[in-house]
Motif scaffolding. Structure first.
Motif, PDB file in Angstrom:
ATOM      1  N   UNK A   1       0.810  -1.218   0.000  1.00  0.00           N
ATOM      2  CA  UNK A   1       0.000   0.000   0.000  1.00  0.00           C
ATOM      3  C   UNK A   1       0.850   1.279   0.000  1.00  0.00           C
ATOM      4  N   UNK A   2       1.803   1.368  -0.934  1.00  0.00           N
ATOM      5  CA  UNK A   2       2.714   2.521  -0.968  1.00  0.00           C
ATOM      6  C   UNK A   2       2.041   3.827  -1.351  1.00  0.00           C
ATOM      7  N   UNK A   3       0.930   3.791  -2.048  1.00  0.00           N
ATOM      8  CA  UNK A   3       0.282   5.021  -2.500  1.00  0.00           C
ATOM      9  C   UNK A   3      -0.246   5.863  -1.336  1.00  0.00           C
TER      10      UNK A   3
ATOM     11  N   UNK B   1       5.070  10.660  -0.516  1.00  0.00           N
ATOM     12  CA  UNK B   1       4.799  11.906  -1.231  1.00  0.00           C
ATOM     13  C   UNK B   1       4.652  11.640  -2.728  1.00  0.00           C
ATOM     14  N   UNK B   2       4.139  12.636  -3.432  1.00  0.00           N
ATOM     15  CA  UNK B   2       3.956  12.532  -4.883  1.00  0.00           C
ATOM     16  C   UNK B   2       5.282  12.261  -5.590  1.00  0.00           C
ATOM     17  N   UNK B   3       6.325  12.980  -5.218  1.00  0.00           N
ATOM     18  CA  UNK B   3       7.644  12.803  -5.843  1.00  0.00           C
ATOM     19  C   UNK B   3       8.181  11.398  -5.595  1.00  0.00           C
ATOM     20  N   UNK B   4       8.081  10.944  -4.362  1.00  0.00           N
ATOM     21  CA  UNK B   4       8.543   9.585  -4.047  1.00  0.00           C
ATOM     22  C   UNK B   4       7.734   8.553  -4.813  1.00  0.00           C
ATOM     23  N   UNK B   5       6.437   8.813  -4.966  1.00  0.00           N
ATOM     24  CA  UNK B   5       5.576   7.889  -5.710  1.00  0.00           C
ATOM     25  C   UNK B   5       6.002   7.785  -7.172  1.00  0.00           C
ATOM     26  N   UNK B   6       6.351   8.913  -7.785  1.00  0.00           N
ATOM     27  CA  UNK B   6       6.808   8.897  -9.180  1.00  0.00           C
ATOM     28  C   UNK B   6       8.107   8.101  -9.319  1.00  0.00           C
ATOM     29  N   UNK B   7       9.002   8.262  -8.370  1.00  0.00           N
ATOM     30  CA  UNK B   7      10.264   7.517  -8.393  1.00  0.00           C
ATOM     31  C   UNK B   7      10.003   6.023  -8.192  1.00  0.00           C
TER      32      UNK B   7
END
Length: 170
Positions: A117-119, A123-129
């Motif tokens: 459940x990482x979403x 943060x948004x930036x970490x999610x993109x990475x």
């Protein structure tokens, strides 16, 4: 002089023989890089807009579209000198193996989203990475190994008959 010949003439001599010996792998990697950029553009277009809460669906859609492009490029360039199958049989095998490859590539993202459940926790930036690493590094490496081996083995086998076309150098 063709583009391929011009590019090959720029490869340093010790590596030129290696490139010639593994020309299918080099072509497969170039097609893979091209379709990866195509896949990446579609995935992020979908996952940052209409499918923001469904990244696995976005990955599967982008993977299917990239697979269609991959078939065309691999059939007409990477494995052009191979044959041995009727076109409809070859296409069925290609898309079946590629479908398995799309699932393999989406698996790390699915595990991260549905098991860990990482979403909900980054943060948004970490999610993109995280999405990039899971999709385009881990997932694509796993699928690439599987697909290259499978394509050579089942989809585009070497012809063994007397009508084998002359091999292309690159």
């Amino acid at each position: 002089m063709s583009f391929v010949d011009a590019a090959l003439s720029r490869v340093p001599e010790p590596f030129r023989a290696l490139v010639l010996r593994h020309h299918e792998l080099v072509k497969f990697a170039i097609v893979g890089g091209t379709t990866m950029v195509f896949d990446l553009a579609i995935f992020y277009s979908l996952s940052l807009t209409v499918l923001e809460q469904k990244p696995v669906v976005a990955k599967i859609l982008s993977g299917v579209m990239a697979t269609i492009l991959s078939y065309i490029l691999n059939r007409e360039w990477s494995f052009k000198h191979r044959g041995g199958r009727e076109r409809h049989h070859e296409a069925l095998l290609f898309f079946t193996i590629s479908g398995i490859g799309v699932i393999i590539a989406a698996a790390p993202l699915w595990i991260a989203n549905n098991i860990f459940d990482v979403r909900s926790s980054v943060s948004f930036t970490a999610l993109m990475v995280i999405d990039f690493v899971l999709n385009y590094i881990i997932g694509n490496l796993l699928q690439m190994v599987f697909r290259f081996w499978s394509f050579r083995r089942w989809v585009f086998p070497e012809e063994t008959g007397p009508e084998t076309p002359e091999r292309e150098t690159v």
